[in-house]
Scaffold this motif. Sequence first.
Motif, PDB file in Angstrom:
ATOM      1  N   SER A   1       7.373 -12.282   0.260  1.00  0.00           N
ATOM      2  CA  SER A   1       6.997 -12.743  -1.082  1.00  0.00           C
ATOM      3  C   SER A   1       7.334 -14.209  -1.317  1.00  0.00           C
ATOM      4  O   SER A   1       6.611 -14.901  -2.035  1.00  0.00           O
ATOM      5  CB  SER A   1       7.634 -11.856  -2.153  1.00  0.00           C
ATOM      6  OG  SER A   1       9.037 -11.876  -2.038  1.00  0.00           O
TER       7      SER A   1
ATOM      8  N   ILE B   1       4.429 -16.855  -0.621  1.00  0.00           N
ATOM      9  CA  ILE B   1       3.176 -16.839  -1.368  1.00  0.00           C
ATOM     10  C   ILE B   1       2.724 -18.229  -1.782  1.00  0.00           C
ATOM     11  O   ILE B   1       1.540 -18.556  -1.665  1.00  0.00           O
ATOM     12  CB  ILE B   1       3.267 -15.878  -2.575  1.00  0.00           C
ATOM     13  CG1 ILE B   1       3.333 -14.440  -2.054  1.00  0.00           C
ATOM     14  CG2 ILE B   1       2.094 -16.059  -3.526  1.00  0.00           C
ATOM     15  CD1 ILE B   1       3.563 -13.388  -3.122  1.00  0.00           C
TER      16      ILE B   1
ATOM     17  N   SER C   1       0.330 -11.376  -3.121  1.00  0.00           N
ATOM     18  CA  SER C   1       1.411 -10.424  -3.371  1.00  0.00           C
ATOM     19  C   SER C   1       0.938  -8.999  -3.074  1.00  0.00           C
ATOM     20  O   SER C   1       1.641  -8.222  -2.418  1.00  0.00           O
ATOM     21  CB  SER C   1       1.888 -10.537  -4.817  1.00  0.00           C
ATOM     22  OG  SER C   1       2.923  -9.635  -5.062  1.00  0.00           O
TER      23      SER C   1
ATOM     24  N   ASP D   1       2.223  -6.420  -0.012  1.00  0.00           N
ATOM     25  CA  ASP D   1       2.754  -5.099  -0.362  1.00  0.00           C
ATOM     26  C   ASP D   1       1.865  -3.938   0.090  1.00  0.00           C
ATOM     27  O   ASP D   1       2.301  -2.793   0.075  1.00  0.00           O
ATOM     28  CB  ASP D   1       2.968  -5.000  -1.878  1.00  0.00           C
ATOM     29  CG  ASP D   1       4.079  -5.896  -2.373  1.00  0.00           C
ATOM     30  OD1 ASP D   1       4.935  -6.293  -1.552  1.00  0.00           O
ATOM     31  OD2 ASP D   1       4.080  -6.225  -3.579  1.00  0.00           O
TER      32      ASP D   1
END
Length: 106
Positions: A17, A20, A57, A61
């Motif tokens: 993360s 990003i 994101s 995930d």
Amino acid sequence: MSSNFENTLFVVRKAESNDISDLVRMRLAPQQHMEKVNGRILKHSEAWELGLNAFYSRQIDNRHSIVLVASDNRTEQIIGMALGTLIDDPDMKIRRYVKINDVWVN
């Protein structure tokens, strides 16, 4: 870094993360350049640009996606990325594979 990578110039790893902003930067840079040099190129909307953080994101995930980054081993600066989708296709001899959707290199 592990001792196995001490003499390696670049390292490829799964994106996290905190990567990003670099992923967004690498996606926007060529788009902005192409729009600048070619007035006839189709432009993305502002909403698309604003949605890139959420897009990456979700990809990070998503268990059916893989986002990889390549970084300079000394500075840890990200210099490339790849985004792929994990495919499970029972009709293929190699049933599980990755479809590459995007690749960017600085």
